[in-house]
Structures are given as C-alpha cells and as structure tokens.
Design an enzyme around this catalytic site. Structure first.
Site, PDB file in Angstrom:
ATOM      1  N   GLU A   1       0.851  -1.182   0.000  1.00 29.61           N
ATOM      2  CA  GLU A   1       0.000   0.000   0.000  1.00 29.61           C
ATOM      3  C   GLU A   1       0.892   1.240   0.000  1.00 29.61           C
ATOM      4  O   GLU A   1       2.099   1.141  -0.224  1.00 29.61           O
ATOM      5  CB  GLU A   1      -0.963  -0.058   1.188  1.00 29.61           C
TER       6      GLU A   1
ATOM      7  N   LYS B   1      -0.139   4.244  -5.632  1.00 30.73           N
ATOM      8  CA  LYS B   1       0.730   3.089  -5.422  1.00 30.73           C
ATOM      9  C   LYS B   1       1.681   2.868  -6.598  1.00 30.73           C
ATOM     10  O   LYS B   1       2.285   1.794  -6.718  1.00 30.73           O
ATOM     11  CB  LYS B   1      -0.113   1.832  -5.195  1.00 30.73           C
TER      12      LYS B   1
ATOM     13  N   ARG C   1     -12.564  -9.109   0.749  1.00 27.33           N
ATOM     14  CA  ARG C   1     -11.384  -8.654   1.475  1.00 27.33           C
ATOM     15  C   ARG C   1     -11.640  -8.778   2.969  1.00 27.33           C
ATOM     16  O   ARG C   1     -12.714  -8.441   3.465  1.00 27.33           O
ATOM     17  CB  ARG C   1     -11.058  -7.184   1.140  1.00 27.33           C
TER      18      ARG C   1
END
Length: 269
Positions: A3, A57, A259
């Site tokens: 991340e 990112k 997730r």
C-alpha cells in the site's frame, strides 16, 4: 498488497541510488506481468534517471524522453544490489546502473507492472485517481463532502482510489480502529467530527508506517532487503481472535467484497 507506505518506503530507498545515475541497460527475464513490460523498457540504454516520484501506489521514474511507471502488484518488491547476484525464480527485471548498482524487481505472483509513457498526464492508470492522503487537499471537509450521500460502507469507500489513493486493506482497517468507527457504518452516517478525525488518523497511521518502513506480512521487503516493521504495531489487522490492545475484546474478522476486515466490537461504533 503493498500500500502507500510500502511504495513510499521503496521510493525513498531507491531514489538515492538512481537519481543522477544512468541506466546502462535493462535485463528483462520475464516480461509477462499483469501487463506485458513495455517495449521501450527493453530498449533502454545509457539513459539518465532524473527523479523518482510516487503517485498513489505507482512509482514513477522520470527519464529525459518519458517515464517508467512501476506497480508492485500483490507481491512485488524492489531491491538495490551492489553486485550482480544470481537471479532467483521470481526476479523478473533488473535495471543495471552506471554507478555499479542494480535495481532488481521481484514478484512471485507477477501482478505488478512496468510500463512506459511519454507523458504522465492522462495515462489510463493515473487519470482517475483521487487526492493523496498526505496532501492538504485530503481533509475532514473533503471527506465529509464525498461521504455525505454515499450509501455504502465506509471501509470499502476508503479503499476506492477515486476517493483517496493508497489506503488499502491494512490501513483502512487500522485507521477506522484509530478513529473508533465501525467498518460497516454507512459513509453517509459519519458526522463532521468523525470525518475530521478519520482524515487526521489516516494521515497519522500512514506516516507512522512510513517511519517504520511499511508493513511486511509475507512478500514485501524494503530496498535494502529488510522487512517493514509496522506489522509489530498493528492494532486489528491480522489479529482475529486476539485481544484488543485497548479493551481486551477479541478482534473480529469479516469479509467485505472478498477482502478481510478486522475490527473491535467494543471500540468501534
């Protein structure tokens, strides 16, 4: 998946070894990544690196005639080598530098990317991104405006790059815990005070992780081959069934859009 803190850690680690040096050539062992490695990267020769930047990112290597866009994918990492060590199975790309260093890209799952573009503005992977979470633009007022009519849970909304970039699963979970906000809360239910607090703790959590070199759970390594140490400070992420460090209540794990989400039933409302 790396991340924002992990990508920023990588940027800070490789920048001193690349800027001011020249790429002698690129050695592509396996160009079959998420998207094929761009042809222009194969042809790099005697090319100076002008800067190493980050957007969301993505790592951005500025060259005289264009940019290399690097995404670490699910399992990628970048290391600086002082000598040409034998490549291992998942070492897919080397940039051989004029100062004797080698930038080596390792990616077991090959979900990363090495792309080339003449101009950053308008590139399809960058065109629709929201603000940087560490910028002045991202604040409580902005967050409240974007949440006011959003009838979705706050956790997946925080992970949407159109709202804010770089806040993935780990840091969304950690930030919501720090703000005392339940991940299932509708974004539109957040008060002005909660939006202000959440924006501030997102910045604080990300900055603290950057200070610690990011979070290593499986694959991520810093540019010197060392792990990130923020994993030792995680309050909820990856701690299912363990006692909350604040109140002692067992940490709960649920699934949101495939997730994992971790939170404390007592501390987060």
């Amino acid at each position: 998946m790396p991340e924002l803190p992990e990508v920023e850690t990588s940027r800070r680690g490789i920048e001193p070894h690349l800027v001011g040096a020249t790429i002698l050539h690129a050695h592509i062992r396996n160009g079959r990544l998420r998207w094929p490695v761009s042809d222009e990267i194969y042809r790099l020769s005697d090319t100076p690196v002008l800067s190493v930047q980050r957007r969301a990112k993505y790592l951005l290597l500025e060259l005289p005639d264009g940019w290399i866009i690097i995404h670490l994918g699910m399992s990628g990492s970048l290391r600086i080598l002082s000598e040409a060590l034998p490549a291992e199975k998942h070492d897919h790309v080397d940039l051989v530098m004029s100062n004797g260093k080698i930038l080596r890209y390792t990616d077991p799952r090959r979900f990363g990317a090495w792309l080339w573009t003449k101009e950053l503005e308008g590139h399809n992977v960058l065109a629709h991104l929201g603000p940087e979470p560490l910028s002045d633009e991202f604040n409580g007022e902005y967050l409240q405006q974007k949440c006011a009519k959003k009838k979705t849970a706050i956790k997946p909304w925080l992970m949407d790059n159109k709202l804010v970039v770089g806040v993935g699963n780990i840091y969304a979970s950690e930030s919501l815990f720090a703000a005392g906000i339940h991940p299932d809360r509708l974004a539109s239910s957040l008060s002005t005070e909660e939006c202000d607090l959440l924006a501030r703790v997102i910045k604080a959590v990300l900055l603290r992780s950057i200070e610690q070199g990011g979070t290593t759970l499986k694959d991520f390594l810093q540019s010197d081959g060392k792990p990130g140490y923020f994993a030792q400070e995680l309050q909820v992420y990856g701690r299912k069934g363990e006692p909350c460090r604040v109140c002692g209540t067992p940490i709960v794990a649920t699934k949101h859009a495939q997730r994992a989400t971790f939170y404390c039933r007592h501390c987060q409302k």
